[in-house]
Scaffold this motif. Sequence first.
Motif, PDB file in Angstrom:
ATOM      1  N   GLU A  49       4.651  -5.755 -18.196  1.00  0.00           N
ATOM      2  CA  GLU A  49       3.960  -4.608 -17.617  1.00  0.00           C
ATOM      3  C   GLU A  49       2.771  -4.206 -18.495  1.00  0.00           C
ATOM      4  OE1 GLU A  49       3.135  -2.267 -14.596  1.00  0.00           O
ATOM      5  OE2 GLU A  49       4.880  -3.569 -14.591  1.00  0.00           O
ATOM      6  N   LEU A  52       0.025  -6.471 -17.626  1.00  0.00           N
ATOM      7  CA  LEU A  52      -0.600  -6.074 -16.359  1.00  0.00           C
ATOM      8  C   LEU A  52      -1.565  -4.906 -16.561  1.00  0.00           C
ATOM      9  CD1 LEU A  52       2.313  -6.290 -13.775  1.00  0.00           C
ATOM     10  CD2 LEU A  52       0.276  -7.704 -13.876  1.00  0.00           C
ATOM     11  N   TYR A  55      -4.700  -6.352 -18.112  1.00  0.00           N
ATOM     12  CA  TYR A  55      -5.453  -7.118 -17.120  1.00  0.00           C
ATOM     13  C   TYR A  55      -6.159  -6.194 -16.134  1.00  0.00           C
ATOM     14  CZ  TYR A  55      -6.472 -10.867 -13.800  1.00  0.00           C
ATOM     15  OH  TYR A  55      -7.097 -11.757 -12.971  1.00  0.00           O
ATOM     16  N   THR A  56      -5.533  -5.059 -15.816  1.00  0.00           N
ATOM     17  CA  THR A  56      -6.160  -4.092 -14.915  1.00  0.00           C
ATOM     18  C   THR A  56      -7.409  -3.495 -15.556  1.00  0.00           C
ATOM     19  OG1 THR A  56      -4.011  -3.600 -13.950  1.00  0.00           O
ATOM     20  CG2 THR A  56      -5.749  -2.021 -13.536  1.00  0.00           C
ATOM     21  N   LEU A 121       5.683  -4.578 -11.755  1.00  0.00           N
ATOM     22  CA  LEU A 121       6.367  -5.856 -11.628  1.00  0.00           C
ATOM     23  C   LEU A 121       7.666  -5.712 -10.840  1.00  0.00           C
ATOM     24  CD1 LEU A 121       6.308  -8.827 -12.474  1.00  0.00           C
ATOM     25  CD2 LEU A 121       7.609  -8.188 -14.486  1.00  0.00           C
TER      26      LEU A 121
END
Length: 144
Positions: A49, A52, A55-56, A121
């Motif tokens: 997470e 993520l 990456y965001t 996720l």
Amino acid sequence: MTTTRTARSGIRGRITALRDRRDRDRGQVAVEFLGMTPFIILIMLVLWECALIGYTFSLAGNAADVGARKGSGAEYGAGAACQAGAREDLPKAWADGAEVRCDGGSGRLYETTVTLKVPVLVPGLFDLDTEIKGRAGSPQEDQR
């Protein structure tokens, strides 16, 4: 078990006692591993997470930059070009909830703000409901 010490069996008696104790602990490592498995899986989910979220941040900044460049260079329909440019490379999980705000303004800078929601996720496990904003600007190009 009682061990006796003689010149010949002193070391052998200790080895035999250690061997007997080792047989009693057979399977202990398997039990400890099974006990730790849920914690290991939970730590892996939290780390994924976090990846993520990172990456965001990258996607929001890149989408805002592309949108600002497309909007500043468009001859007609700068807002539509900005919207299309900001959304073109976003993966589906991020593109569905993306908010793109394009602002040509009266200045010399075309600004774009992209707001992305971080996907989860495992949706039922924990929901972050976190939004990441990316902002970028590009100088207005003269259309002469």
